[in-house]
Design an enzyme around this catalytic site. Structure first.
Site, PDB file in Angstrom:
ATOM      1  N   HIS A  61      15.333  16.186  13.812  1.00  0.00           N
ATOM      2  CA  HIS A  61      14.397  17.128  14.421  1.00  0.00           C
ATOM      3  C   HIS A  61      13.966  16.513  15.749  1.00  0.00           C
ATOM      4  O   HIS A  61      13.635  15.325  15.802  1.00  0.00           O
ATOM      5  CB  HIS A  61      13.192  17.319  13.502  1.00  0.00           C
ATOM      6  N   ARG A 107       8.211  24.461  20.286  1.00  0.00           N
ATOM      7  CA  ARG A 107       9.240  24.728  21.304  1.00  0.00           C
ATOM      8  C   ARG A 107       9.537  26.219  21.352  1.00  0.00           C
ATOM      9  O   ARG A 107       9.730  26.791  22.422  1.00  0.00           O
ATOM     10  CB  ARG A 107      10.515  23.947  20.995  1.00  0.00           C
TER      11      ARG A 107
END
Ligand SMILES: Cc1cc2nc3c(=O)[nH]c(=O)nc-3n(C[C@H](O)[C@H](O)[C@H](O)COP(=O)(O)OP(=O)(O)OC[C@H]3O[C@@H](n4cnc5c(N)ncnc54)[C@H](O)[C@@H]3O)c2cc1C
Length: 581
Positions: free
Chosen positions: A237, A259
């Site tokens: 991640h 994001r």
């Protein structure tokens, strides 16, 4: 050694989304069956389902479709997913989310018109990630836990599975456990067993999964001779919290929605660098963003602690604080202001796409053994989309719960354990008590393992680094096998966490070796697996996946062709779906 014996009809190893759904479905399918759940930690408090932040992918919106969700999953997985498994995942997710709300009692966030809100997640062409704020897993696991508590389902909490024990004819007979509280062994004979211990790549310097995860399930499956698929595929991640070396908060994940909703990544020179790597910028898939951050780190363009920054303040601090309350609180606890300032982040090992080869109905090659959740493989191929993890565990956990009672009806009866295997596994689990050497420093060994996997078999690998990694793994494992626990052989085994650390390390070493060997075998770069000596993805139409298996002379890695049963590379189901309208 006194071994307690217990008989049950269905034995479920793991109490995450997969294990708990399996138990509830199995009891519903046949309330007369005796069902037992085993978990290394406390029910509802352990495993990664509880840690799910972002949410659950499901194509519920009329503007979305299961074909679109499927294409995102296949393309995100770089054409390596088992298409029947991926198709089952996206179609059954709809039923499972409705079940979560209407039968299990979860409340997910809604739009003003009452429909479920879907948030944006990277790598997806539709905002389909259903959620409860940014702490979705707590809602799911708490409600599942309450449903299990309310039913006659036996719970063996703080019990650790150490070996899958076959019968003489090779079918599964049951499972050997350690009761962590008493230190005593228990053999549970079962007609059917579900492996749902939840993967979790905790052998990397930075990692997100819960502390009870040490790849025990895959280590046990390997020893039983089961084939493991896609073992080179470790998902990093991109945004693990980097809070310095002295806190376990370092490595914990800051969710994808940051994001997805427009967060920026800046390097140490305050340059927004994602444009140098991918036109999708921060919304590129996890593998792409992780490699971009890793490249910035290797080039030395880093923050104080050696990572990069995530910046959300341009979206409005009040909005960020409202939408990402859990993340903002976590960062504040570590001294960072996520809503208004900058937070240091680093790629962190998050999810394991590899696992036991299984059928769509969760059956494995071994008669009587089923697998679901992160221990299973094939659904995600080279890359798991954020939001497809908890969908995977709940969808296939439920399927296992439907299937095992039917399977038992057709194949009823318990099978006697092969006592040779049982005795060997008992001796193996007690090895650290048999050592004549002084106890060693397990923490130092663990640190060596974390650095080895991060440096040599991590975000970017090549032949030389993998070879170095394998040599280091040999040394670490040899040192581990020569290390005992304090006061052996008469050490107090009750809650003997040194013993369990030792067992954790052994599982991690064994699975790390398989990861390294599979990474060596795949001479191209797909999704989470990037070989700097073979940076091209290779021909998608002739894609193969790796299969690892314990052979007589060690681990053997083979390759098999991907079957494109729904869609071939270069094609899409979306055009067909549009044409059909
Ligand atoms: C921080 C974090 C955030 C995440 N966010 C998301 C997200 O937003 N969306 C998404 O889709 N996915 C997310 N994931 C991934 C998702 O959590 C997992 O894929 C999924 O929950 C796995 O479910 P599972 O049932 O297979 O395993 P788990 O939920 O991990 O449960 C495993 C169970 O097995 C038990 N166990 C382990 N070893 C043994 C043993 N030897 N003996 C007995 N029991 C054992 C554990 O104690 C636990 O009860 C996230 C993961 C993490 C770590």
């Amino acid at each position: 050694m006194n071994v307690h014996h217990l008989k049950t009809d269905i034995l479920i190893l793991g109490a995450g989304g997969a294990g708990l759904f399996a138990a509830l479905h199995a009891l519903k399918a046949n309330p007369d069956l005796d069902i037992t759940i085993v978990s290394k930690g406390l029910l509802g408090k352990c495993g990664c389902t509880r840690m799910v932040q972002g949410g659950y992918n499901v194509a519920l919106n009329p503007g979305d479709s299961i074909e679109r969700h499927f294409m995102d999953t296949i393309e995100g997985g770089k054409w390596l997913p088992h298409q029947e498994l991926a198709w089952t995942l996206v179609t059954k997710a709809i039923e499972r989310v409705q079940e979560l709300e209407n039968e299990i009692g979860c409340f997910f966030d809604r739009n003003p018109d009452g429909t479920l809100h879907g948030k944006a997640f990277a790598g997806q062409t539709f905002d389909r990630t259903v959620h409860k704020g940014d702490l979705t897993g707590i809602e799911i696991i708490n409600r599942l836990m309450e449903q299990v508590w309310a039913r006659p389902i036996r719970r063996l909490e703080e019990h650790r599975a150490v070996a899958l024990i076959p019968a003489k004819d090779g079918a599964l007979s049951g499972v050997l456990l350690i009761d962590v509280r008493t230190g005593e062994f228990r053999f549970v004979a079962a007609q059917a067993v579900l492996l749902a211990t939840g993967g979790g790549p905790t052998m990397y310097r930075y990692h997100t999964p819960s502390g009870d995860k040490s790849m025990d399930g895959l280590a046990m499956a390997l020893r039983l001779g089961l084939p493991l698929r896609d073992m080179e595929m470790v998902q990093f991640h991109p945004t693990g919290l980097l809070a310095g070396p002295d806190t376990r908060m370092t490595g914990t994940v800051l969710e994808e929605g940051l994001r997805g909703s427009g967060g920026h990544l800046l390097n140490g020179a305050m340059h927004r660098f994602m444009g140098d790597y991918d036109p999708k910028l921060e919304r590129a898939t996890r593998d792409v963003v992780s490699r971009a951050i890793f490249a910035e780190m290797r080039a030395g363009r880093t923050t104080r602690n050696g990572g990069v920054y995530i910046k959300m303040s341009h979206l409005g601090p009040a909005k960020v604080a409202k939408e990402f309350k859990g993340m903002v609180d976590r960062c504040r606890d570590c001294g960072f202001d996520l809503a208004g300032g900058l937070v240091e982040v680093v790629p962190t090992a998050h999810y394991f796409m590899g696992g036991v080869v299984c059928e769509v109905d969760t059956a494995t090659e071994r008669f009587g053994l089923f697998v679901a959740g992160e221990d299973a493989s094939g659904m995600h191929g080279a890359n798991r989309l954020g939001g497809n993890g908890v969908a995977n565990s709940t969808v296939f956990g439920g399927i296992a719960g439907d299937v095992m009672p039917r399977w038992i009806a057709a194949n009823s009866g318990h099978r006697d354990p092969d006592t040779n295997v049982l005795d060997a596994e008992l001796a193996r689990a007690q090895l650290p008590f048999a050592q004549i050497q002084k106890p060693g420093d397990l923490n130092a060994l663990r640190e060596k393992l974390l650095d080895t996997m991060w440096d040599e078999v991590g975000v970017v690998r090549d032949r030389a680094s993998i070879a170095r990694g394998l040599a280091a793994l040999d040394r670490i494992e040899a040192e581990l096998l020569a290390t005992g626990v304090a006061d052996a052989p008469d050490a107090d085994r009750r809650f003997n966490l040194t013993w369990h650390d030792w067992l954790n390390l052994r599982s991690l070493c064994e699975v790390s070796r398989v990861i390294a060997l599979a990474a060596l075998k795949r001479e191209n770069s797909r999704g989470a697996h990037f070989r700097s000596d073979f940076p091209e993805p290779g021909d998608f139409a002739t894609s193969t996946f790796t299969v690892a298996r314990q052979g007589a002379n060690g681990i053997e890695i083979g390759e098999q062709p991907v079957q494109f049963t729904h869609v071939k590379p270069g094609e899409t189901l979306l055009r067909d779906a549009l044409a059909a309208e």
